[in-house]
Design a protein around this motif. Sequence first.
Motif, PDB file in Angstrom:
ATOM      1  N   SER A 134       0.834  -1.153  -0.018  1.00 49.97           N
ATOM      2  CA  SER A 134       0.083  -0.279  -0.096  1.00 49.97           C
ATOM      3  C   SER A 134       0.897   1.179   0.047  1.00 49.97           C
ATOM      4  O   SER A 134       2.001   1.360   0.601  1.00 49.97           O
ATOM      5  N   GLY A 135       0.302   2.382  -0.607  1.00 47.89           N
ATOM      6  CA  GLY A 135       1.167   3.380  -0.715  1.00 47.89           C
ATOM      7  C   GLY A 135       0.405   4.697  -1.520  1.00 47.89           C
ATOM      8  O   GLY A 135      -0.207   4.243  -2.432  1.00 47.89           O
ATOM      9  N   SER A 136       0.817   5.795  -1.238  1.00 43.44           N
ATOM     10  CA  SER A 136       0.340   6.750  -2.030  1.00 43.44           C
ATOM     11  C   SER A 136       1.455   7.841  -2.378  1.00 43.44           C
ATOM     12  O   SER A 136       2.353   7.821  -1.457  1.00 43.44           O
ATOM     13  N   SER A 137       1.421   8.593  -3.390  1.00 44.05           N
ATOM     14  CA  SER A 137       2.724   9.855  -3.626  1.00 44.05           C
ATOM     15  C   SER A 137       2.020  10.996  -3.162  1.00 44.05           C
ATOM     16  O   SER A 137       0.767  11.227  -3.482  1.00 44.05           O
ATOM     17  N   TYR A 138       3.124  11.841  -2.731  1.00 42.18           N
ATOM     18  CA  TYR A 138       2.735  13.272  -2.500  1.00 42.18           C
ATOM     19  C   TYR A 138       3.723  14.312  -3.132  1.00 42.18           C
ATOM     20  O   TYR A 138       5.048  13.972  -2.795  1.00 42.18           O
ATOM     21  N   TYR A 139       3.613  15.000  -3.908  1.00 42.03           N
ATOM     22  CA  TYR A 139       4.341  15.786  -4.690  1.00 42.03           C
ATOM     23  C   TYR A 139       4.486  16.956  -4.341  1.00 42.03           C
ATOM     24  O   TYR A 139       3.326  17.770  -4.779  1.00 42.03           O
TER      25      TYR A 139
ATOM     26  N   SER B 278       0.875   9.009 -13.844  1.00 43.29           N
ATOM     27  CA  SER B 278      -0.039   9.707 -14.717  1.00 43.29           C
ATOM     28  C   SER B 278      -0.025  11.191 -14.774  1.00 43.29           C
ATOM     29  O   SER B 278      -0.707  11.695 -15.653  1.00 43.29           O
ATOM     30  N   SER B 279       0.339  11.860 -13.888  1.00 37.09           N
ATOM     31  CA  SER B 279       0.532  13.312 -13.936  1.00 37.09           C
ATOM     32  C   SER B 279       1.557  13.802 -14.997  1.00 37.09           C
ATOM     33  O   SER B 279       1.684  15.097 -15.283  1.00 37.09           O
ATOM     34  N   PHE B 280       2.588  12.741 -15.406  1.00 33.86           N
ATOM     35  CA  PHE B 280       3.736  13.313 -16.104  1.00 33.86           C
ATOM     36  C   PHE B 280       3.151  13.297 -17.580  1.00 33.86           C
ATOM     37  O   PHE B 280       2.584  12.529 -18.101  1.00 33.86           O
TER      38      PHE B 280
ATOM     39  N   LYS C 168       5.984   2.022 -14.843  1.00 34.90           N
ATOM     40  CA  LYS C 168       4.860   2.366 -15.726  1.00 34.90           C
ATOM     41  C   LYS C 168       3.456   2.206 -14.894  1.00 34.90           C
ATOM     42  O   LYS C 168       3.003   0.973 -15.080  1.00 34.90           O
ATOM     43  N   THR C 169       3.008   3.163 -13.989  1.00 35.22           N
ATOM     44  CA  THR C 169       2.112   2.939 -13.461  1.00 35.22           C
ATOM     45  C   THR C 169       1.148   4.185 -13.243  1.00 35.22           C
ATOM     46  O   THR C 169       1.609   5.241 -13.664  1.00 35.22           O
ATOM     47  N   ASN C 170       0.044   3.955 -12.535  1.00 39.90           N
ATOM     48  CA  ASN C 170      -0.779   5.381 -12.653  1.00 39.90           C
ATOM     49  C   ASN C 170      -0.178   6.311 -11.787  1.00 39.90           C
ATOM     50  O   ASN C 170      -0.583   7.454 -11.671  1.00 39.90           O
TER      51      ASN C 170
END
Length: 241
Positions: free
Chosen positions: A85-90, A188-190, A183-185
Amino acid sequence: MNQTCLITGASGDIGAAIAKKMAARGFSLILHYYKNKENVLKIADECRLYNIDIQIVQADLSKRGAATALKNELSKPIDVIIHNSGSSYYGLLTDMNDEEIEKNIQLHLTTPIQLTKLLLPSMVAKQSGNIVVISSIWGLVGASCEVVYSAVKGGLNSFVKALAKELGPTGIRVNGVAPGAIKTNMLSSFNHDELEMLEEEIPMGRLGTPFEVANTVSFLSSNEASYINGQIISVNGAWYC
């Protein structure tokens, strides 16, 4: 094979690839998701083609007490734990509020540690088991604008190394996989140009795939990796090696 594998974050691209790989090996699966129920149901249907038992559990692992809540939903003892599990924050650290920081730490570090603690007694009793943690390249080298994410992934890497030493005498192995650009979602912001620039930075000239990560996870949790313990394996095409 009458063994059960718990995969957190199974509705994501890497989690889905891991689920399919472990299903092909004959594991019963417990697939955790947070929001994407439709996707995890689709993954479960694909995995059932291997005639395995599947349980689906939902939990927000960024909340306190999530590990206990999830453990209480499990229908059987676990032989393999895959913390995915995880999520990114930029963004800049100074732009993160305290709640965002706390949720990131809980999701990526505190809950995996607590959940492992809760699931270990049955593994220790059997003197066998595997724990594989999906970390990140940023846990090894750090990333600007992903400071907290880098910190918690670095914490997971140390968790792997320390726990492997603690559990070594029990026959339980603990390893980590640190993916690079996959190559994942999460990418997707790129835009197209940004992805091309990213690929140019990678010596192999391309992004990795979720199944390349899943292959590594499957290997680490198999008897073929019986003497690999406490290691962080980078899957990154020689990027930041």
